[in-house]
Design an enzyme around this catalytic site. Structure first.
Site, PDB file in Angstrom:
ATOM      1  N   LYS A 289       0.772  -1.124  -0.019  1.00  0.00           N
ATOM      2  CA  LYS A 289       0.004  -0.044   0.030  1.00  0.00           C
ATOM      3  C   LYS A 289       0.884   1.188   0.005  1.00  0.00           C
ATOM      4  CE  LYS A 289      -0.046  -0.245   4.997  1.00  0.00           C
ATOM      5  NZ  LYS A 289      -0.904  -0.855   6.120  1.00  0.00           N
TER       6      LYS A 289
ATOM      7  N   ARG B 219     -10.484   0.107  14.681  1.00  0.00           N
ATOM      8  CA  ARG B 219     -10.200   0.474  13.428  1.00  0.00           C
ATOM      9  C   ARG B 219     -11.225  -0.129  12.353  1.00  0.00           C
ATOM     10  NH1 ARG B 219      -4.317   1.342  10.528  1.00  0.00           N
ATOM     11  NH2 ARG B 219      -4.774  -0.920  10.129  1.00  0.00           N
TER      12      ARG B 219
ATOM     13  N   TYR C  68      16.156  30.714   8.771  1.00  0.00           N
ATOM     14  CA  TYR C  68      15.087  31.380   9.360  1.00  0.00           C
ATOM     15  C   TYR C  68      14.846  31.508  10.882  1.00  0.00           C
ATOM     16  CZ  TYR C  68      12.842  31.329   4.484  1.00  0.00           C
ATOM     17  OH  TYR C  68      12.466  31.166   3.387  1.00  0.00           O
TER      18      TYR C  68
ATOM     19  N   MET D 130      11.733  24.954   2.962  1.00  0.00           N
ATOM     20  CA  MET D 130      10.682  24.177   1.948  1.00  0.00           C
ATOM     21  C   MET D 130      11.836  23.287   1.102  1.00  0.00           C
ATOM     22  SD  MET D 130       7.824  25.344  -0.564  1.00  0.00           S
ATOM     23  CE  MET D 130       6.915  25.999   0.720  1.00  0.00           C
TER      24      MET D 130
HETATM   25  C1  LIG Z   1      -0.223  -1.822   6.948  1.00  0.00           C
HETATM   26  C2  LIG Z   1      -0.760  -3.068   7.322  1.00  0.00           C
HETATM   27  C3  LIG Z   1       0.235  -4.135   7.347  1.00  0.00           C
HETATM   28  C4  LIG Z   1       1.577  -4.101   7.288  1.00  0.00           C
HETATM   29  O1  LIG Z   1       2.086  -3.609   8.558  1.00  0.00           O
HETATM   30  P1  LIG Z   1       3.510  -3.313   8.819  1.00  0.00           P
HETATM   31  O2  LIG Z   1       3.554  -3.054  10.354  1.00  0.00           O
HETATM   32  O3  LIG Z   1       3.874  -2.377   8.073  1.00  0.00           O
HETATM   33  O4  LIG Z   1       4.415  -4.504   8.798  1.00  0.00           O
HETATM   34  C5  LIG Z   1      -0.498  -5.357   7.567  1.00  0.00           C
HETATM   35  N1  LIG Z   1      -1.750  -5.492   7.690  1.00  0.00           N
HETATM   36  C6  LIG Z   1      -2.732  -4.365   7.751  1.00  0.00           C
HETATM   37  C7  LIG Z   1      -4.110  -4.582   7.907  1.00  0.00           C
HETATM   38  C8  LIG Z   1      -2.138  -3.094   7.356  1.00  0.00           C
HETATM   39  O5  LIG Z   1      -2.919  -2.083   7.308  1.00  0.00           O
END
Ligand SMILES: *Cc1c(COP(=O)(O)O)cnc(C)c1O
Length: 373
Positions: A44, A138, A256, A315
């Site tokens: 992701k 969640r 700055y 920046m």
């Molecule tokens: C992002 C995520 C993972 C991977 O988690 P890491 O801590 O990066 O290994 C696994 N399962 C779910 C549901 C996630 O959202």
């Protein structure tokens, strides 16, 4: 350290080198730690900023067959590069993402009774994963809802999963509670694969592994367990170009707010990276609140020698103190490492008051990207 890939003609002032060989190595490490479970990969957020278009097919080549994306758009983009692989959409499905989920043969992770009703009404014959919330509040059905689902005559999921809230802290009591709750649920879905462990969870041992693991951060070189030396290979090297070298006198200030006052005559390397590139302003050497609690700001490294940021990160530009390097050893056009083999991504994150996940996913668009391995 020699630069990982010298590109003297590059027009860019920031560059990123992603070592896909190290990514593959890290995946094999997590696969071996997963015991008899299959090892998937969270890709992701563009593969945690590394570039999922390159990272995901490299993992496929290594033998990974289960990929986790956040939304259907990410999955649809990766589908052509992942023939035959399972792509799970962690955020689930809603009306707007339904057609894309189906047409790209993705598996939604159903996260509520509403999402379950929607999927079963429109695509009952297609596979889906079912997430259960075992302690994070969640995503996911409550355990009670999941048990009811397992007893209903609805088509059953291909995967039951949950997610750890505290896997980075092996001693946290919530881990044992989540493992126990999830095992009870897995028992309600016999013959259906189960998945619980992210990177940190994999380190919790066999009782967290089930049939499929889902590492993310460890693959990209991050540390999965707090306080344990990071044993993953660095995957990302971020560097900035030195634009200007200047001399300044003791008593003068830098950047700055005049937040850093020089205590000695200094040589300063002005480099083409700033907070717009994800070199977070909170990592400034002085003048930001974080410096009251974490004394040391962000570092750069030139030929493996660490040099501190002077004053506020701006920046597009950051000043580094190169006074201690031999005269002439740094020149305009040279590259300074911001994270990579010398400056671990976790160290860079700590200096900015954040975590490696956020450092990697906020790298920004200006980087010229190079892939090797
Ligand atoms: C992002 C995520 C993972 C991977 O988690 P890491 O801590 O990066 O290994 C696994 N399962 C779910 C549901 C996630 O959202």
């Amino acid at each position: 350290m020699t630069s990982p890939s010298p590109h003297p003609d590059s027009a860019s002032t920031v560059r990123l080198t992603v070592d896909l060989g190290a990514l593959a190595d890290n995946w094999r490490t997590m696969r071996d730690l997963s015991g008899s479970a299959r090892c998937g990969a969270a890709v992701k957020a563009d593969g945690y900023g590394t570039g999922a278009d390159q990272a995901a097919p490299r993992l496929l080549r290594e033998g990974c067959r289960d990929f986790f994306v956040a939304d259907a758009t990410e999955g649809a983009r990766l589908r052509p590069a992942l023939p035959g692989a399972r792509i799970y959409v962690l955020n689930g499905v809603f009306e707007g993402s339904f057609a894309q989920t189906l047409s790209h043969d993705m598996i939604p992770v159903i996260n509520s009774t509403e999402q379950a009703a929607f999927w079963l009404a429109h695509a009952a014959s297609r596979p889906y994963a079912l997430q259960v919330d075992t302690g994070m509040n969640r995503l996911g059905l409550t355990p009670e809802q999941a048990v009811a689902h397992s007893q209903s005559d609805a088509p059953q999921p291909c995967l039951v999963m949950s997610h750890f809230a505290c896997a980075d802290d092996p001693d946290h009591p919530l881990n044992a509670g989540q493992i126990k709750t999830f095992q009870g649920l897995a028992d309600c879905f016999p013959d259906i694969e189960a998945s619980l462990a992210n990177s940190g969870g994999i380190h919790l041992g066999a009782r967290a592994h089930h049939q499929l693991t889902r590492p993310g951060i460890a693959l990209y070189g991050g540390e999965a367990v707090n306080g344990v030396a990071n044993r993953m290979l660095p995957v990302v090297t971020a560097e900035a170009r030195v634009l200007v070298l200047r001399h300044a006198q003791a008593g003068q200030s830098v950047s700055y707010g005049a937040a850093h006052r020089l205590t000695r005559d200094s040589r300063i390397a002005v480099c083409g990276v700033g907070y717009a590139d994800g070199f977070h302003r909170s990592g400034s050497g002085a003048g930001v609140p974080l410096r009251a609690s974490v004394a040391e700001g962000a570092m750069g490294a030139i030929n493996g020698v660490r040099v501190p940021v002077l004053g506020k990160i701006t920046m597009d530009l950051t000043m580094f103190d190169v006074t201690d390097l031999p005269e002439g050893s740094v020149q305009a056009g040279d590259w300074i490492e911001l994270m990579g083999p010398t400056i671990d991504v976790e160290e860079a994150a700590t200096a900015a008051g954040t975590i490696s996940y956020e450092m990697l996913t906020s790298l920004g668009r200006r980087y010229e990207r190079h892939y090797r391995g």
